[in-house]
Write a protein that holds these residues in place. Sequence first.
Motif, PDB file in Angstrom:
ATOM      1  N   ARG A  16      20.109   5.305  24.903  1.00 37.84           N
ATOM      2  CA  ARG A  16      19.855   5.671  26.289  1.00 37.84           C
ATOM      3  C   ARG A  16      18.642   6.603  26.384  1.00 37.84           C
ATOM      4  N   PRO A  17      17.624   6.233  27.187  1.00 33.33           N
ATOM      5  CA  PRO A  17      16.446   7.101  27.336  1.00 33.33           C
ATOM      6  C   PRO A  17      16.814   8.521  27.776  1.00 33.33           C
ATOM      7  N   LEU A  18      17.822   8.645  28.656  1.00 35.87           N
ATOM      8  CA  LEU A  18      18.232   9.965  29.111  1.00 35.87           C
ATOM      9  C   LEU A  18      18.735  10.818  27.953  1.00 35.87           C
ATOM     10  N   ASN A  19      19.444  10.201  27.015  1.00 34.62           N
ATOM     11  CA  ASN A  19      19.932  10.946  25.857  1.00 34.62           C
ATOM     12  C   ASN A  19      18.779  11.492  25.025  1.00 34.62           C
ATOM     13  N   PHE A  20      17.717  10.692  24.859  1.00 33.02           N
ATOM     14  CA  PHE A  20      16.551  11.164  24.108  1.00 33.02           C
ATOM     15  C   PHE A  20      15.917  12.366  24.811  1.00 33.02           C
ATOM     16  N   LEU A  21      15.861  12.306  26.135  1.00 30.58           N
ATOM     17  CA  LEU A  21      15.289  13.414  26.898  1.00 30.58           C
ATOM     18  C   LEU A  21      16.137  14.679  26.756  1.00 30.58           C
ATOM     19  N   LEU A  22      17.454  14.522  26.843  1.00 34.35           N
ATOM     20  CA  LEU A  22      18.346  15.669  26.713  1.00 34.35           C
ATOM     21  C   LEU A  22      18.355  16.211  25.284  1.00 34.35           C
ATOM     22  N   LEU A  23      18.229  15.328  24.301  1.00 36.50           N
ATOM     23  CA  LEU A  23      18.138  15.779  22.908  1.00 36.50           C
ATOM     24  C   LEU A  23      16.814  16.496  22.656  1.00 36.50           C
ATOM     25  N   LEU A  24      15.776  16.108  23.365  1.00 39.36           N
ATOM     26  CA  LEU A  24      14.501  16.829  23.298  1.00 39.36           C
ATOM     27  C   LEU A  24      14.705  18.275  23.742  1.00 39.36           C
ATOM     28  N   PHE A 131      22.440  36.819  20.626  1.00 37.07           N
ATOM     29  CA  PHE A 131      21.692  35.873  21.449  1.00 37.07           C
ATOM     30  C   PHE A 131      21.114  34.729  20.624  1.00 37.07           C
ATOM     31  N   GLY A 132      20.780  34.994  19.363  1.00 38.95           N
ATOM     32  CA  GLY A 132      20.346  33.901  18.501  1.00 38.95           C
ATOM     33  C   GLY A 132      21.460  32.892  18.294  1.00 38.95           C
ATOM     34  N   GLY A 133      22.681  33.390  18.037  1.00 36.01           N
ATOM     35  CA  GLY A 133      23.823  32.501  17.876  1.00 36.01           C
ATOM     36  C   GLY A 133      24.151  31.757  19.150  1.00 36.01           C
ATOM     37  N   LEU A 134      24.070  32.465  20.282  1.00 40.95           N
ATOM     38  CA  LEU A 134      24.377  31.838  21.572  1.00 40.95           C
ATOM     39  C   LEU A 134      23.399  30.706  21.884  1.00 40.95           C
ATOM     40  N   ILE A 135      22.109  30.984  21.762  1.00 40.43           N
ATOM     41  CA  ILE A 135      21.097  29.992  22.135  1.00 40.43           C
ATOM     42  C   ILE A 135      21.084  28.816  21.163  1.00 40.43           C
ATOM     43  N   SER A 136      21.136  29.098  19.859  1.00 39.25           N
ATOM     44  CA  SER A 136      21.148  27.996  18.888  1.00 39.25           C
ATOM     45  C   SER A 136      22.443  27.191  19.011  1.00 39.25           C
ATOM     46  N   GLY A 137      23.548  27.864  19.342  1.00 41.69           N
ATOM     47  CA  GLY A 137      24.811  27.166  19.557  1.00 41.69           C
ATOM     48  C   GLY A 137      24.755  26.243  20.763  1.00 41.69           C
ATOM     49  N   ILE A 138      24.090  26.686  21.822  1.00 35.15           N
ATOM     50  CA  ILE A 138      23.919  25.830  22.998  1.00 35.15           C
ATOM     51  C   ILE A 138      23.109  24.591  22.631  1.00 35.15           C
ATOM     52  N   GLY A 139      22.048  24.787  21.851  1.00 32.09           N
ATOM     53  CA  GLY A 139      21.243  23.650  21.412  1.00 32.09           C
ATOM     54  C   GLY A 139      22.040  22.679  20.561  1.00 32.09           C
ATOM     55  N   SER A 140      22.836  23.212  19.621  1.00 34.30           N
ATOM     56  CA  SER A 140      23.657  22.353  18.760  1.00 34.30           C
ATOM     57  C   SER A 140      24.723  21.629  19.579  1.00 34.30           C
ATOM     58  N   GLY A 141      25.343  22.346  20.520  1.00 35.36           N
ATOM     59  CA  GLY A 141      26.368  21.735  21.366  1.00 35.36           C
ATOM     60  C   GLY A 141      25.802  20.623  22.233  1.00 35.36           C
ATOM     61  N   MET A 142      24.596  20.827  22.765  1.00 34.48           N
ATOM     62  CA  MET A 142      23.952  19.775  23.562  1.00 34.48           C
ATOM     63  C   MET A 142      23.699  18.535  22.707  1.00 34.48           C
ATOM     64  N   ILE A 144      25.382  17.510  20.068  1.00 36.34           N
ATOM     65  CA  ILE A 144      26.649  16.819  19.832  1.00 36.34           C
ATOM     66  C   ILE A 144      27.104  16.087  21.091  1.00 36.34           C
ATOM     67  N   ARG A 145      26.974  16.751  22.223  1.00 34.22           N
ATOM     68  CA  ARG A 145      27.459  16.160  23.482  1.00 34.22           C
ATOM     69  C   ARG A 145      26.701  14.881  23.831  1.00 34.22           C
ATOM     70  N   ASP A 208      31.533  24.944  21.254  1.00 33.71           N
ATOM     71  CA  ASP A 208      32.781  24.527  21.897  1.00 33.71           C
ATOM     72  C   ASP A 208      32.633  24.496  23.414  1.00 33.71           C
ATOM     73  N   PHE A 209      31.957  25.509  23.951  1.00 34.27           N
ATOM     74  CA  PHE A 209      31.779  25.583  25.402  1.00 34.27           C
ATOM     75  C   PHE A 209      30.959  24.400  25.920  1.00 34.27           C
ATOM     76  N   ILE A 210      29.872  24.078  25.223  1.00 34.56           N
ATOM     77  CA  ILE A 210      29.005  22.984  25.676  1.00 34.56           C
ATOM     78  C   ILE A 210      29.691  21.632  25.501  1.00 34.56           C
ATOM     79  N   VAL A 211      30.364  21.434  24.368  1.00 31.68           N
ATOM     80  CA  VAL A 211      30.967  20.131  24.073  1.00 31.68           C
ATOM     81  C   VAL A 211      32.223  19.890  24.896  1.00 31.68           C
ATOM     82  N   GLU A 212      33.059  20.929  25.036  1.00 35.67           N
ATOM     83  CA  GLU A 212      34.364  20.743  25.658  1.00 35.67           C
ATOM     84  C   GLU A 212      34.455  21.297  27.071  1.00 35.67           C
TER      85      GLU A 212
END
Length: 299
Positions: A16-24, A131-142, A144-145, A208-212
């Motif tokens: 899905r092109p949208l997935n590539f954009l969101l993964l970017l 904040f490093g853990g929070l931001i990198s975690g958001i990126g990792s969660g996105m 996975i999602r 967990d927050f981003i994925v679930e």
Amino acid sequence: MKQHRIAFRAVLSQLRPLNFLLLLAAGIVNAVGVTMFLAPVQLYDSGISGTSMLLWQVTPEEYTLSVFLLLLNIPLFLFGLKKQGAVFTIYSVWAVFVYSAASFVITDILPVDVSTASPFAGQDLLLCALFGGLISGIGSGMTIRFGGAIDGVEVMAVIFAKRLGLTVGTFVMIYNVLLYIVIGCVFRSWVLPLYSIVTYCVAIKAVDFIVEGLDKAKSAMIVTSQADEISEALSEAFGRGITHIGAKGYYSGADRTIIYFVVNRFQIGRLKAIVTELDPDAFLTISEVSDVLGRSVQK
């Protein structure tokens, strides 16, 4: 050859092109967390990302973080292609490439100094860890999602954990503990590894927050002899579809019906009240649901 072409077209149809954009976006977010908060004060991400940061700091300058991210992650994703599938692998390689490229841009091209301090939190280790853990975690969660992964350690876990008699989660935890022990031994200090564990814990919660999501769904299983009455009341109260599962008591041999029903956490109290009012002898269990697909609502 024809089978290969058919398989290739099937994979393309699932991308899905949208997935590539969101993964970017996910790769860029992850790079910001690592290069602007963690790396400047020598804190470490988890998994292959953390390993890449360690190698980056103990090798000559020409070996950048981006190089190690690509060298360590992409072979793992390709190695796990058969188990994880082509779509997952393509998304993951794309996310790692973006993460690597964004890291290079931040550390070597943008006019921002990330060599000795965070542009946002200075040299405050706690702020950088949080904040490093929070931001990198958001990126990792996105990542996975939207169908991929940004760190190859999960692929390693899927491949090797069962052979070692471990769960995937246990394998990842052991890997990270060993990584932080090595970091402590290399630098002969346990302050940075301990703060890195704080980073790891915050990142897990962010993933967990981003994925679930914040408001996790709850599944209720109700064993009752008053299935029709309870189902009617639940349907009127919540306007949702209900599933009946036939069951039989082991000791009594009596026929029972299990009602399967999904609610959110704010509806649990009302659910319990309805069930106990209509059948005080009903057996009710409530469990967390990680994700819900589909929609079943009474019109």
